[in-house]
Design an enzyme around this catalytic site. Structure first.
Site, PDB file in Angstrom:
ATOM      1  N   CYS A  10      24.671  43.864  43.579  1.00 31.08           N
ATOM      2  CA  CYS A  10      25.098  43.834  44.998  1.00 31.08           C
ATOM      3  C   CYS A  10      23.240  43.638  45.876  1.00 31.08           C
ATOM      4  CB  CYS A  10      25.313  45.121  45.723  1.00 31.08           C
ATOM      5  SG  CYS A  10      24.427  46.638  44.888  1.00 31.08           S
TER       6      CYS A  10
ATOM      7  N   GLU B 210      29.071  37.350  50.308  1.00 32.89           N
ATOM      8  CA  GLU B 210      27.840  37.838  49.582  1.00 32.89           C
ATOM      9  C   GLU B 210      27.600  36.605  48.190  1.00 32.89           C
ATOM     10  OE1 GLU B 210      29.162  41.650  46.836  1.00 32.89           O
ATOM     11  OE2 GLU B 210      26.874  41.509  47.357  1.00 32.89           O
TER      12      GLU B 210
ATOM     13  N   LYS C 288      36.103  55.465  36.488  1.00 35.12           N
ATOM     14  CA  LYS C 288      36.882  54.112  35.379  1.00 35.12           C
ATOM     15  C   LYS C 288      36.491  53.413  35.900  1.00 35.12           C
ATOM     16  CE  LYS C 288      39.725  50.812  37.531  1.00 35.12           C
ATOM     17  NZ  LYS C 288      39.117  49.847  36.170  1.00 35.12           N
TER      18      LYS C 288
HETATM   19  P1  NDP Z   1      36.066  45.193  43.318  1.00 36.00           P
HETATM   20  O1  NDP Z   1      35.558  45.845  44.157  1.00 36.00           O
HETATM   21  O2  NDP Z   1      37.654  44.728  42.855  1.00 36.00           O
HETATM   22  O3  NDP Z   1      36.290  46.210  41.226  1.00 36.00           O
HETATM   23  C1  NDP Z   1      35.148  47.340  41.660  1.00 36.00           C
HETATM   24  C2  NDP Z   1      35.681  48.156  41.072  1.00 36.00           C
HETATM   25  O4  NDP Z   1      36.752  48.648  41.430  1.00 36.00           O
HETATM   26  C3  NDP Z   1      36.480  47.982  39.727  1.00 36.00           C
HETATM   27  O5  NDP Z   1      36.265  49.291  38.662  1.00 36.00           O
HETATM   28  C4  NDP Z   1      38.155  47.361  39.677  1.00 36.00           C
HETATM   29  O6  NDP Z   1      38.993  48.059  38.930  1.00 36.00           O
HETATM   30  C5  NDP Z   1      37.475  49.331  41.095  1.00 36.00           C
HETATM   31  N1  NDP Z   1      39.387  48.561  41.891  1.00 36.00           N
HETATM   32  C6  NDP Z   1      39.988  47.410  41.846  1.00 36.00           C
HETATM   33  N2  NDP Z   1      40.977  47.384  42.471  1.00 36.00           N
HETATM   34  C7  NDP Z   1      41.070  49.173  42.750  1.00 36.00           C
HETATM   35  C8  NDP Z   1      42.099  49.221  43.777  1.00 36.00           C
HETATM   36  N3  NDP Z   1      42.936  48.952  44.348  1.00 36.00           N
HETATM   37  N4  NDP Z   1      41.838  50.889  43.774  1.00 36.00           N
HETATM   38  C9  NDP Z   1      40.523  51.459  43.202  1.00 36.00           C
HETATM   39  N5  NDP Z   1      39.636  50.655  42.489  1.00 36.00           N
HETATM   40  C10 NDP Z   1      39.908  49.453  42.594  1.00 36.00           C
HETATM   41  O7  NDP Z   1      35.359  44.123  42.693  1.00 36.00           O
HETATM   42  P2  NDP Z   1      35.357  42.943  41.320  1.00 36.00           P
HETATM   43  O8  NDP Z   1      34.950  43.812  40.330  1.00 36.00           O
HETATM   44  O9  NDP Z   1      36.602  42.394  41.726  1.00 36.00           O
HETATM   45  O10 NDP Z   1      35.026  41.839  41.858  1.00 36.00           O
HETATM   46  C11 NDP Z   1      34.901  41.032  43.312  1.00 36.00           C
HETATM   47  C12 NDP Z   1      33.282  40.429  43.927  1.00 36.00           C
HETATM   48  O11 NDP Z   1      33.034  41.802  44.400  1.00 36.00           O
HETATM   49  C13 NDP Z   1      32.938  39.792  43.136  1.00 36.00           C
HETATM   50  O12 NDP Z   1      32.748  38.538  42.910  1.00 36.00           O
HETATM   51  C14 NDP Z   1      31.122  40.110  43.634  1.00 36.00           C
HETATM   52  O13 NDP Z   1      31.154  39.682  45.085  1.00 36.00           O
HETATM   53  C15 NDP Z   1      31.766  41.486  44.267  1.00 36.00           C
HETATM   54  N6  NDP Z   1      31.002  43.009  43.719  1.00 36.00           N
HETATM   55  C16 NDP Z   1      29.691  43.415  44.726  1.00 36.00           C
HETATM   56  C17 NDP Z   1      29.836  44.374  43.729  1.00 36.00           C
HETATM   57  C18 NDP Z   1      28.343  45.258  44.211  1.00 36.00           C
HETATM   58  O14 NDP Z   1      27.880  45.781  43.785  1.00 36.00           O
HETATM   59  N7  NDP Z   1      27.884  44.994  45.609  1.00 36.00           N
HETATM   60  C19 NDP Z   1      29.739  44.555  42.375  1.00 36.00           C
HETATM   61  C20 NDP Z   1      30.928  44.375  42.154  1.00 36.00           C
HETATM   62  C21 NDP Z   1      31.497  43.339  42.113  1.00 36.00           C
HETATM   63  P3  NDP Z   1      39.190  46.507  37.682  1.00 36.00           P
HETATM   64  O15 NDP Z   1      37.724  46.176  37.087  1.00 36.00           O
HETATM   65  O16 NDP Z   1      40.195  47.260  36.863  1.00 36.00           O
HETATM   66  O17 NDP Z   1      39.531  45.202  38.706  1.00 36.00           O
END
Ligand code: NDP
Length: 478
Positions: A280, A381, A171
Site C-alpha cells: 500500500c 492503485e 482473519k
Molecule cells: P481485499 O480488500 O479484497 O482483501 C483484504 C482482506 O479482506 C482479506 O483478508 C480478504 O479475505 C478480506 N475480505 C474480502 N472481502 C471481504 C468482505 N466482504 N468482508 C470482510 N472481509 C473481506 O483485497 P484483495 O486481496 O482482493 O486484493 C485486491 C486488490 O486490493 C489488490 O490488487 C490491491 O490493489 C488492493 N490491496 C491493497 C492493499 C493495501 O494494503 N493497500 C492490500 C491488499 C490488497 P479473502 O482473502 O478471503 O478474500
C-alpha cells in the site's frame, strides 16, 4: 494441514472443509488451511468473550511482559516463519526475514508502552469534585488482514489491541493464512490466556462478513482494497462498530533539481519494487524536475534491469512473483492501458522468459514515460512492479499533480532546500511525508492515510486510542 486457533485450541472448520495454499513462484501446493464458516466465527466470538474477561483483568505490566515473551519466541523461530512466508506469499526470503523482524519490533514497541499507557486526572472540577479520564479496552476486536504483508500488518493490529486489554479474532487473507496461524500459535504458547488471540481462516465473503455483522465484535481493523474498506465501513455503521481502515495508496515521489540523485534513485527503486510492488505504501508515481529527468531515468532504468527476478526461496532473488495470476493480469492490463494512451516503455513491460518462470506469476520491473494523467496506472492503485514517470517544471506543478489523486497514504520529496521541503511536507495530501528518505515505516510514528487511503492510525502511541474507549469519571469527595 494447518488448523485455526480458537480458545487456545487448534481446530478444523466445523464442516472440515479446507482451502489450498499454493506457492506463487511454482504453483505447487504448500499446505491447506480450514475453510472457516459463520459458525466458526461465532465459536471464536464465544472464546474471545471468555478471553476478554480474563485478559482485561491482567495488570498492564504483565500484559506487556507477555507481549515481550511472544516477540522473543517469534524471533527465535524467524528462519522457519520466514520460509513459510516466502512459500505462501512469494516474496524473497530476505524480505520475509525483514517482515518477521518488523512484526517483532511492533510487538516490542507496544510491550514497551505498557509502562507509559495512562489516562488522565483533572483537579478540582468544582468544590470537592475531581475528574478522571479512563482508557478502557473495547472488548473483542476483529483484525482483517491482506496477503501482501500478512504478518507485519497483523502485528499492527494485534499488538496495540492486546496491550490495551482487548481480545482479538484475526482473519488472514485466504491465500496467506499459514505464517499467521503459526505466529498466533506461538503467541498462545507464550502465555496469553485461552481465547485472547484467535485466528479463523476462510473466505472474506463468509468469515470476514460475519465479523462485520457480529454485534459482539466491537471493532474492526482492516487493511486491504479501498472498495472492500468502504464496505467494511458501511457494515460497521449498523451497530456503530469502531473501525480503523488502512486502504489503497498511490504515493507520489518528487525529485527536485538540487536533490542527492544517487540516494533518490535508490529510494525510487526500493520504494517501487520491494515486495514486487505489492505494497500500500509504495512509490507509485514519480515526478522529476525537467533538468535532472534524463539522467535520473537513465540510472533508474539501469537499476531496474539489474534486479534479479526469480523464486523468492533462491539466493540472490530481489523480485519474486506477483502473488496471484489475477494480480499479474491486472498489472498487464494497466500497462497496456498506459501504452494504448501513448506511454513510452522505458524498461520491462513483459513477463521474463525461460523454464524457471513458466509456472509462477513473474513480471519484469517496468518503467513508463510520457504517461497520460488519466491512465489507469495513475488514477488507480497499481499493485505491481510498474512505475509511471512524469517531468515537472517546478515544485508547484509537482505538488498539484501529486495531490491529484483520490489517495493520500505516503509521499516523499527530495531536495537540499529545507524551505522547499517543509512547504512540500505541509502541502502534500498524505498521512506520511518522507524528506530525503526512503519510505521506511517506524513504530514510533503514527501511520494512516488521508482521503480514500484510510481512517484512523496504526503505530505510535496514537494507535492505542483506536483500541480504547475514553471514559470520564467525576468523583465527589464529600
Ligand atoms: P481485499 O480488500 O479484497 O482483501 C483484504 C482482506 O479482506 C482479506 O483478508 C480478504 O479475505 C478480506 N475480505 C474480502 N472481502 C471481504 C468482505 N466482504 N468482508 C470482510 N472481509 C473481506 O483485497 P484483495 O486481496 O482482493 O486484493 C485486491 C486488490 O486490493 C489488490 O490488487 C490491491 O490493489 C488492493 N490491496 C491493497 C492493499 C493495501 O494494503 N493497500 C492490500 C491488499 C490488497 P479473502 O482473502 O478471503 O478474500
Amino acid at each position: 494441514m494447518a488448523k485455526m486457533i480458537v480458545g487456545g485450541e487448534l481446530v478444523e472448520a466445523e464442516n472440515h472443509e479446507v482451502m489450498e495454499v499454493r506457492n506463487p513462484a511454482t504453483g505447487e501446493l504448500v499446505d491447506t488451511a480450514p475453510r472457516g464458516t459463520v459458525g466458526d466465527v461465532r465459536r471464536a466470538v464465544e472464546a474471545a468473550e471468555e478471553g476478554f474477561r480474563i485478559w482485561s483483568q491482567i495488570p498492564l505490566a504483565r500484559r506487556g511482559e507477555i507481549l515481550y515473551e511472544g516477540a522473543s519466541q517469534i524471533l527465535a523461530r524467524e528462519t522457519e516463519l520466514a520460509r513459510t512466508l516466502t512459500l505462501e506469499q512469494g516474496k524473497p526470503l530476505r524480505e520475509s526475514v525483514l517482515e518477521i523482524r518488523r512484526f517483532v519490533h511492533t510487538l516490542e514497541h507496544y510491550a514497551g508502552l505498557a509502562k507509559n499507557f495512562r489516562g488522565g486526572y483533572v483537579p478540582q472540577l468544582d468544590k470537592n469534585r475531581y475528574g478522571m479520564i479512563l482508557k478502557l479496552p473495547l472488548g473483542i476486536c476483529g483484525a482483517i488482514v491482506p496477503w501482501n504483508f500478512p504478518v507485519s500488518l497483523m502485528g499492527n493490529k494485534i499488538a496495540p489491541a492486546l496491550l490495551a486489554g482487548n481480545s482479538v479474532i484475526v482473519k488472514p487473507a485466504s491465500t496467506t493464512p499459514l505464517t499467521s496461524i503459526r505466529c498466533v500459535q506461538i503467541f498462545n504458547e507464550a502465555g496469553l490466556p485461552p481465547g485472547t488471540l484467535n485466528i479463523v481462516t476462510g473466505p472474506g465473503g463468509v468469515v470476514g462478513e460475519e465479523m462485520l455483522c457480529n454485534p459482539k465484535i466491537r471493532k474492526i481493523s482492516f487493511t486491504g482494497e479501498t472498495r472492500t474498506g468502504k464496505h467494511v465501513m458501511e457494515m460497521a455503521a449498523r451497530d456503530i462498530k469502531r473501525v480503523t481502515l488502512e486502504l489503497g495508496g498511490s504515493d507520489p515521489m518528487i525529485v527536485c533539481d538540487d536533490a542527492d540523485l544517487e540516494a533518490a534513485v535508490s529510494a525510487a527503486a526500493v520504494g517501487r519494487f520491494f515486495n514486487c510492488g505489492q505494497a500500500c505504501l509504495a512509490i507509485k508515481r514519480l515526478y522529476l524536475f525537467d533538468s535532472i529527468a534524463d539522467g535520473f531515468i537513465e540510472r533508474l532504468v539501469n537499476k531496474a534491469r539489474k534486479l534479479k527476478v526469480g523464486n523468492g526461496i533462491e539466493d540472490g532473488t530481489l523480485i519474486g512473483p506477483l502473488h496471484t495470476a489475477a494480480q499479474r493480469q491486472e498489472i498487464e492490463e494497466m500497462i497496456q492501458d498506459a501504452l494504448g494512451r501513448g506511454a513510452q516503455l522505458l524498461v520491462g513491460g513483459r513477463r521474463p522468459e525461460g523454464a524457471a518462470y513458466d509456472k509462477g506469476y513473474f513480471y519484469l520491473p517496468t518503467l513508463l514515460g510520457n504517461v497520460d494523467r488519466n491512465a489507469r496506472i495513475v488514477r488507480e492503485e497499481c499493485f505491481g512492479p510498474a512505475l509511471p514517470i512524469f517531468r515537472v517544471k517546478d515544485l508547484e506543478e509537482a505538488i498539484a499533480m501529486a495531490n491529484d489523486s483520490i489517495y493520500g497514504l505516503g509521499s516523499s520529496v527530495w531536495t537540499r532546500n529545507l524551505d522547499k521541503a517543509m512547504k512540500a511536507a505541509e502541502r502534500l495530501e498524505a498521512g506520511y511525508t518522507w524528506i530525503n528518505s526512503p519510505q521506511i515505516i517506524y513504530d514510533e510514528l503514527p501511520f494512516g492515510g488521508v482521503k480514500q487511503s484510510g481512517l484512523g492510525k496504526e503505530h505510535g502511541s496514537e494507535a492505542l486510542d483506536f483500541y480504547t474507549e475514553t471514559k470520564s469519571v467525576v468523583v465527589t469527595t464529600g
